[in-house]
Enzyme design. Structure first.
Site, PDB file in Angstrom:
ATOM      1  N   HIS A  92      44.581  60.233  48.835  1.00 12.81           N
ATOM      2  CA  HIS A  92      45.066  61.215  47.864  1.00 12.81           C
ATOM      3  C   HIS A  92      44.698  60.842  46.426  1.00 12.81           C
ATOM      4  CE1 HIS A  92      48.722  58.525  47.484  1.00 12.81           C
ATOM      5  NE2 HIS A  92      48.624  58.929  46.231  1.00 12.81           N
ATOM      6  N   SER A  95      49.567  53.894  43.653  1.00 17.29           N
ATOM      7  CA  SER A  95      48.961  54.313  44.918  1.00 17.29           C
ATOM      8  C   SER A  95      47.582  53.697  45.103  1.00 17.29           C
ATOM      9  CB  SER A  95      48.843  55.839  44.964  1.00 17.29           C
ATOM     10  OG  SER A  95      50.109  56.442  45.003  1.00 17.29           O
ATOM     11  N   ASP A 114      45.808  58.544  54.987  1.00 19.04           N
ATOM     12  CA  ASP A 114      45.856  58.474  53.528  1.00 19.04           C
ATOM     13  C   ASP A 114      45.127  57.236  53.005  1.00 19.04           C
ATOM     14  OD1 ASP A 114      46.386  59.368  50.974  1.00 19.04           O
ATOM     15  OD2 ASP A 114      48.342  58.378  50.853  1.00 19.04           O
TER      16      ASP A 114
END
Length: 329
Positions: free
Chosen positions: A77, A183, A107
Site C-alpha cells: 500500500h 508502514s 500487503d
C-alpha cells in the site's frame, strides 16, 4: 472494598524487588539492547517518497534493505501504482528506487535501489518468538525521519484482512508505537534481526499495532525475485462464506456451521472445466473441509498449481464429486 497486598500473596515476591535492590543495571541492560539493535538496523531503513501514476505528489512510507545489492521490502500500500520512487537513508543519501514486484494479498512489495555501500538487515524468523519479548519498530512516522520506538510482542499468530480482501496470516501484534509513515519499516528483535514488516494500526486504539511475520515476507521476497510475482493457484470462482442450516450440517457430519457457496464462475476457468455452477456449496477441496473463503484461499497456494484435485459440492440436496485441475492465477 480496598484490597491490601501482602508479602504472602503468591508470586509477588518473585516480581517485586526488595527495596535495597539496585535496578539501574537492569535499565542499563535494556537501554544497551535497544541502542545496539537500533544502531545496527538504522542504516538499512529508508524513507520512501512516492509520486503517483498521474505524476502528482503521492504518499510516503518506509522500507528496509534485505540484500546488499539494493533489494528492499516495504508494504504494497506504500508503493502500489507508483510512477516515481525516491528513498532517503540516514546518511543523507537519496536514491532512485525501482518497483520489482507487488503482492497486495500480503500487503508486501519489493523495490530496488542502486549504489555502493548498501547494508542489509539480517532476517530472523517468527519461529521461537515469545509473547512479551522486546520488539523495536524503525521507520519514518508522520515525516519524522529515522525514528525508533520500543515495545514488546503482544501476541503471535494474528490474522489481518489485507486491502485485497484476503486474510494475512502469521501477523505479529506489538505495542511498539506505529504511525502513518512507519508502514513498510522493520520490526526487529533485541539482536537487530528483522522479525516483521510493520503494516497497520487500529484507529482509535492504543498499543495495538501489527507487523507481517518475516517468514511470510521472506516467502514473498523469494517468489518475487524468482518469478516477478507471488504464484498462487486459481479455481476461478467468486464465493462467499455462508451459514449452514443445522440439518445440512448433520447430513454432512460436520461440526462446523459455515461453508463456501459459489456466487459466480469465471468463464474458461478450472471451475468451469470441472462443471461447477453458481449456487454450489463446496464441501471440501482435495480432502480438506472448507468452512470459509479464507480457508479456500489458503489451499490455493503455489504447490497446488497444475494439480488435479477432487472437489465435492452439495447441489440440489445431493453430493456431487468433481475433479478440478488448478491453474496459476
Amino acid at each position: 472494598m480496598d484490597y491490601e497486598w501482602s508479602s504472602s500473596d503468591a508470586g509477588l515476591s518473585d516480581v517485586i524487588p526488595d527495596e535495597g535492590v539496585d535496578e539501574a543495571p537492569l535499565f542499563d541492560s535494556y537501554s544497551r539492547a535497544v541502542i545496539g539493535a537500533a544502531a545496527k538496523v538504522a542504516p538499512s531503513v529508508g524513507h520512501i517518497q512516492v509520486r503517483g501514476a498521474d505524476g502528482k505528489g503521492g504518499g510516503s512510507g518506509s522500507g528496509f534493505l534485505v540484500t546488499p545489492d539494493g533489494y528492499m521490502l516495504t508494504n504494497s500500500h506504500v508503493v502500489h501504482g507508483a510512477k516515481d520512487l525516491r528513498v532517503r537513508f540516514p546518511d543523507g543519501s537519496v536514491r532512485t528506487a525501482y518497483p520489482v514486484g507487488d503482492d497486495p494479498d500480503t500487503d508486501l512489495a519489493v523495490i530496488q535501489v542502486h549504489g555502493a555501500g548498501l547494508q542489509a538487515v539480517e532476517l530472523g524468523t517468527t519461529q521461537g518468538l515469545k509473547v512479551g519479548q522486546l520488539a523495536l519498530a524503525l521507520g519514518n512516522p508522520l515525516g519524522f525521519d529515522h525514528s525508533v520506538t520500543a515495545g514488546v510482542i503482544g501476541a503471535l499468530g494474528r490474522s489481518l484482512r489485507g486491502q485485497a480482501g484476503r486474510q494475512i496470516e502469521d501477523v505479529i501484534q506489538t505495542d511498539a508505537a506505529l504511525n502513518p509513515g512507519n508502514s513498510g519499516g522493520p520490526l526487529v528483535d533485541s539482536r537487530g534481526r528483522a522479525i516483521g514488516v510493520n503494516t497497520a494500526t487500529i484507529l482509535g486504539a492504543q498499543g495495538l499495532c501489527f507487523a507481517i511475520g518475516i517468514d511470510t515476507a521472506r516467502f514473498v521476497l523469494q517468489e518475487i525475485l524468482r518469478h516477478g510475482r507471488v504464484r498462487r493457484a486459481k479455481l476461478g470462482v467468486a464465493a462467499q462464506t455462508v451459514h449452514l442450516p443445522r440439518r445440512i450440517g448433520h447430513a454432512l457430519e460436520r461440526d462446523i456451521d459455515t461453508g463456501v457457496r459459489v456466487a459466480a464462475i469465471e468463464p474458461g476457468s478450472p471451475a468451469t472445466a470441472a462443471g461447477l455452477i453458481p449456487g454450489d456449496l463446496v464441501i471440501d477441496l482435495d480432502g480438506t473441509a472448507l468452512a470459509s473463503v479464507d480457508r479456500l484461499h489458503r489451499l490455493l497456494d503455489a504447490d497446488a498449481i497444475g494439480r488435479s484435485v477432487p472437489v465435492r459440492v452439495l447441489r440440489g440436496g445431493a453430493i456431487i464429486e468433481k475433479t478440478v485441475r488448478l491453474e496459476a492465477r
